[in-house]
Each structure stands twice: as structure tokens, then as C-alpha cells.
Design a protein around this motif. Sequence first.
Motif, PDB file in Angstrom:
ATOM      1  N   ALA A  98       0.832  -1.202   0.000  1.00 23.79           N
ATOM      2  CA  ALA A  98       0.000   0.000   0.000  1.00 23.79           C
ATOM      3  C   ALA A  98       0.869   1.255   0.000  1.00 23.79           C
ATOM      4  O   ALA A  98       1.962   1.270   0.566  1.00 23.79           O
ATOM      5  CB  ALA A  98      -0.920  -0.002   1.217  1.00 23.79           C
ATOM      6  N   GLY A  99       0.377   2.295  -0.625  1.00 20.49           N
ATOM      7  CA  GLY A  99       1.116   3.545  -0.731  1.00 20.49           C
ATOM      8  C   GLY A  99       1.278   4.274   0.585  1.00 20.49           C
ATOM      9  O   GLY A  99       2.191   5.072   0.759  1.00 20.49           O
ATOM     10  N   SER A 100       0.396   3.995   1.532  1.00 16.60           N
ATOM     11  CA  SER A 100       0.436   4.689   2.817  1.00 16.60           C
ATOM     12  C   SER A 100       1.468   4.083   3.771  1.00 16.60           C
ATOM     13  O   SER A 100       1.672   4.606   4.856  1.00 16.60           O
ATOM     14  CB  SER A 100      -0.940   4.666   3.469  1.00 16.60           C
ATOM     15  OG  SER A 100      -1.359   3.330   3.642  1.00 16.60           O
ATOM     16  N   VAL A 101       2.107   2.983   3.365  1.00 13.35           N
ATOM     17  CA  VAL A 101       3.090   2.310   4.226  1.00 13.35           C
ATOM     18  C   VAL A 101       4.425   3.045   4.135  1.00 13.35           C
ATOM     19  O   VAL A 101       4.873   3.412   3.045  1.00 13.35           O
ATOM     20  CB  VAL A 101       3.257   0.830   3.791  1.00 13.35           C
ATOM     21  CG1 VAL A 101       4.335   0.139   4.603  1.00 13.35           C
ATOM     22  CG2 VAL A 101       1.951   0.096   3.921  1.00 13.35           C
ATOM     23  N   GLY A 102       5.067   3.236   5.296  1.00 13.58           N
ATOM     24  CA  GLY A 102       6.351   3.924   5.361  1.00 13.58           C
ATOM     25  C   GLY A 102       7.499   3.073   4.849  1.00 13.58           C
ATOM     26  O   GLY A 102       7.367   1.870   4.652  1.00 13.58           O
ATOM     27  N   LYS A 103       8.667   3.712   4.658  1.00  9.66           N
ATOM     28  CA  LYS A 103       9.810   3.049   4.047  1.00  9.66           C
ATOM     29  C   LYS A 103      10.334   1.877   4.881  1.00  9.66           C
ATOM     30  O   LYS A 103      10.610   0.800   4.346  1.00  9.66           O
ATOM     31  CB  LYS A 103      10.929   4.064   3.811  1.00  9.66           C
ATOM     32  CG  LYS A 103      12.038   3.533   2.958  1.00  9.66           C
ATOM     33  CD  LYS A 103      13.032   4.630   2.626  1.00  9.66           C
ATOM     34  CE  LYS A 103      14.106   4.124   1.697  1.00  9.66           C
ATOM     35  NZ  LYS A 103      15.050   5.174   1.333  1.00  9.66           N
ATOM     36  N   SER A 104      10.460   2.067   6.201  1.00 10.11           N
ATOM     37  CA  SER A 104      11.020   0.997   7.031  1.00 10.11           C
ATOM     38  C   SER A 104      10.108  -0.228   7.043  1.00 10.11           C
ATOM     39  O   SER A 104      10.568  -1.368   6.972  1.00 10.11           O
ATOM     40  CB  SER A 104      11.271   1.488   8.454  1.00 10.11           C
ATOM     41  OG  SER A 104      10.062   1.863   9.069  1.00 10.11           O
ATOM     42  N   LYS A 105       8.789  -0.001   7.089  1.00  8.56           N
ATOM     43  CA  LYS A 105       7.853  -1.119   7.082  1.00  8.56           C
ATOM     44  C   LYS A 105       7.817  -1.781   5.703  1.00  8.56           C
ATOM     45  O   LYS A 105       7.663  -2.995   5.591  1.00  8.56           O
ATOM     46  CB  LYS A 105       6.452  -0.659   7.481  1.00  8.56           C
ATOM     47  CG  LYS A 105       5.575  -1.827   7.928  1.00  8.56           C
ATOM     48  CD  LYS A 105       4.169  -1.419   8.220  1.00  8.56           C
ATOM     49  CE  LYS A 105       4.028  -0.822   9.599  1.00  8.56           C
ATOM     50  NZ  LYS A 105       2.615  -0.599   9.949  1.00  8.56           N
ATOM     51  N   LYS A 106       8.007  -0.984   4.634  1.00  9.02           N
ATOM     52  CA  LYS A 106       8.062  -1.545   3.290  1.00  9.02           C
ATOM     53  C   LYS A 106       9.229  -2.515   3.164  1.00  9.02           C
ATOM     54  O   LYS A 106       9.102  -3.591   2.582  1.00  9.02           O
ATOM     55  CB  LYS A 106       8.247  -0.431   2.247  1.00  9.02           C
ATOM     56  CG  LYS A 106       6.971   0.199   1.793  1.00  9.02           C
ATOM     57  CD  LYS A 106       7.229   1.196   0.696  1.00  9.02           C
ATOM     58  CE  LYS A 106       5.971   1.942   0.346  1.00  9.02           C
ATOM     59  NZ  LYS A 106       6.155   2.938  -0.694  1.00  9.02           N
ATOM     60  N   LYS A 108      10.626  -4.229   5.605  1.00 15.71           N
ATOM     61  CA  LYS A 108      10.282  -5.439   6.361  1.00 15.71           C
ATOM     62  C   LYS A 108       9.343  -6.334   5.563  1.00 15.71           C
ATOM     63  O   LYS A 108       9.513  -7.556   5.528  1.00 15.71           O
ATOM     64  CB  LYS A 108       9.630  -5.064   7.696  1.00 15.71           C
ATOM     65  CG  LYS A 108      10.586  -4.446   8.694  1.00 15.71           C
ATOM     66  CD  LYS A 108       9.853  -4.023   9.949  1.00 15.71           C
ATOM     67  CE  LYS A 108      10.780  -3.236  10.878  1.00 15.71           C
ATOM     68  NZ  LYS A 108      10.054  -2.677  12.015  1.00 15.71           N
ATOM     69  N   ILE A 109       8.355  -5.731   4.910  1.00 18.28           N
ATOM     70  CA  ILE A 109       7.406  -6.490   4.102  1.00 18.28           C
ATOM     71  C   ILE A 109       8.127  -7.149   2.925  1.00 18.28           C
ATOM     72  O   ILE A 109       7.892  -8.320   2.614  1.00 18.28           O
ATOM     73  CB  ILE A 109       6.247  -5.591   3.611  1.00 18.28           C
ATOM     74  CG1 ILE A 109       5.363  -5.174   4.791  1.00 18.28           C
ATOM     75  CG2 ILE A 109       5.409  -6.301   2.555  1.00 18.28           C
ATOM     76  CD1 ILE A 109       4.322  -4.128   4.463  1.00 18.28           C
ATOM     77  N   MET A 110       9.038  -6.410   2.284  1.00 22.27           N
ATOM     78  CA  MET A 110       9.804  -6.941   1.143  1.00 22.27           C
ATOM     79  C   MET A 110      10.625  -8.158   1.557  1.00 22.27           C
ATOM     80  O   MET A 110      10.645  -9.170   0.861  1.00 22.27           O
ATOM     81  CB  MET A 110      10.736  -5.868   0.576  1.00 22.27           C
ATOM     82  CG  MET A 110      10.058  -4.757  -0.162  1.00 22.27           C
ATOM     83  SD  MET A 110       9.685  -5.166  -1.853  1.00 22.27           S
ATOM     84  CE  MET A 110      11.300  -5.462  -2.500  1.00 22.27           C
ATOM     85  N   VAL A 111      11.305  -8.043   2.707  1.00 26.46           N
ATOM     86  CA  VAL A 111      12.149  -9.148   3.194  1.00 26.46           C
ATOM     87  C   VAL A 111      11.296 -10.375   3.489  1.00 26.46           C
ATOM     88  O   VAL A 111      11.640 -11.503   3.087  1.00 26.46           O
ATOM     89  CB  VAL A 111      12.940  -8.700   4.454  1.00 26.46           C
ATOM     90  CG1 VAL A 111      13.604  -9.882   5.125  1.00 26.46           C
ATOM     91  CG2 VAL A 111      13.967  -7.642   4.089  1.00 26.46           C
ATOM     92  N   ALA A 125      12.974   0.652  -4.590  1.00 25.72           N
ATOM     93  CA  ALA A 125      14.368   0.733  -5.015  1.00 25.72           C
ATOM     94  C   ALA A 125      15.180   1.257  -3.836  1.00 25.72           C
ATOM     95  O   ALA A 125      14.943   2.358  -3.355  1.00 25.72           O
ATOM     96  CB  ALA A 125      14.504   1.661  -6.210  1.00 25.72           C
ATOM     97  N   ILE A 126      16.116   0.456  -3.382  1.00 24.11           N
ATOM     98  CA  ILE A 126      16.957   0.848  -2.258  1.00 24.11           C
ATOM     99  C   ILE A 126      18.263   1.377  -2.816  1.00 24.11           C
ATOM    100  O   ILE A 126      18.922   0.722  -3.628  1.00 24.11           O
ATOM    101  CB  ILE A 126      17.217  -0.351  -1.315  1.00 24.11           C
ATOM    102  CG1 ILE A 126      15.885  -0.889  -0.792  1.00 24.11           C
ATOM    103  CG2 ILE A 126      18.119   0.047  -0.166  1.00 24.11           C
ATOM    104  CD1 ILE A 126      15.997  -2.218  -0.109  1.00 24.11           C
ATOM    105  N   LYS A 127      18.646   2.580  -2.386  1.00 21.64           N
ATOM    106  CA  LYS A 127      19.885   3.185  -2.867  1.00 21.64           C
ATOM    107  C   LYS A 127      21.083   2.512  -2.204  1.00 21.64           C
ATOM    108  O   LYS A 127      21.109   2.308  -1.002  1.00 21.64           O
ATOM    109  CB  LYS A 127      19.909   4.681  -2.565  1.00 21.64           C
ATOM    110  CG  LYS A 127      18.926   5.470  -3.385  1.00 21.64           C
ATOM    111  CD  LYS A 127      19.083   6.939  -3.142  1.00 21.64           C
ATOM    112  CE  LYS A 127      18.117   7.730  -3.988  1.00 21.64           C
ATOM    113  NZ  LYS A 127      18.223   9.161  -3.746  1.00 21.64           N
ATOM    114  N   VAL A 128      22.067   2.183  -3.036  1.00 20.86           N
ATOM    115  CA  VAL A 128      23.301   1.579  -2.538  1.00 20.86           C
ATOM    116  C   VAL A 128      24.269   2.718  -2.222  1.00 20.86           C
ATOM    117  O   VAL A 128      24.462   3.608  -3.052  1.00 20.86           O
ATOM    118  CB  VAL A 128      23.906   0.639  -3.607  1.00 20.86           C
ATOM    119  CG1 VAL A 128      25.188   0.024  -3.112  1.00 20.86           C
ATOM    120  CG2 VAL A 128      22.903  -0.422  -3.987  1.00 20.86           C
TER     121      VAL A 128
END
Length: 156
Positions: A98-106, A108-111, A125-128
Motif C-alpha cells: 500500500a502507498g500509505s506504508v512507510g519506508k522501514s515497514k516496506k 520489512k514487508i519486502m524481506v 528501489a533501495i539506494k546503494v
Amino acid sequence: MSPVKIPKRIREMKNKRPEFIRQESWKYVRLKPNWRRPRGKDSKMRLQKSGAPQLVKVGYRTPRKYRNLHPSGFKEVLIHRVEDLEGLDPAIHAVRIAGSVGKSKKIKIMVEAEKKGLKVLNPIAIKVPEAEKPEIISPDEVKESGESGEVKEDGN
């Protein structure tokens, strides 16, 4: 079981389906184009005269087997938290965060989705950091430094 393969015939049918618009919405700014059934006594659209936009009819409907599927063939599930991933089958479901989810929770969800083998439809997209990026050397720099790796032949 793999995702449902949407037949070419169904994809073509969806593309040929007309865009159903509200009667005379192109004439007046105050009328939005979202569909409303024409009800006027002498309405050309209601009477389905040629040149008038198409009416919504049951024949345009997608077969039940292919309804609400992502083009990849997976059933799309909207996720707001990590607990929402429980009970999802990676062979059938695909995840949209969902678009309302913050970056840190995103993250966690991705992992967690990756661990369960679920496909994420909108991965972040996570910046290296600069220190971890590999150096890219252009061909011109290689020629100048003389490290081309080519074997030079003598004129003998």
C-alpha cells in the motif's frame, strides 16, 4: 501450480472494449466522464443510435476465471503490514504494498515476502551507498592507462 495464463483472446477482448463514458460529458465541464446510465426520453445514447457512445452490457464482461487478475496472471493482494502476508500462496498471489506504508515497514514487508517466495508488484528501489558501488571504467580510460589486455605483435 503456476499463475493463470491469460489467453491472448481475453487480452484482445479487454483492449477492444470501449471506454464507457457518461452521456454528453464531452460537452459540459460540470459532467465528469464516469459512467451513468442514460435515461432521457429521446436520448440517442439510450436508443443506441449509430454515432452515439456504447452502453454498458453484460457481453463486455470478462470471463469469471480471468476477472480481477494482474496481467502477470497472479491474484493481486494489497498489503499494509507484515501480518497480512500470512496465508498467501506464492503460486497464486502477488503482493502490492500500500502507498500509505512507510519506508522501514516496506523493507520489512519486502524481506518477509522474499522469504515466502511471493512476487512483489511494486518493489522499492533501495539506494546503494557510494562506498559499495563498483567503479565503472570507460574504454577511453583503459586505452590511456595501457591496461587493454591486448597482446602486441612485433613487426618481425
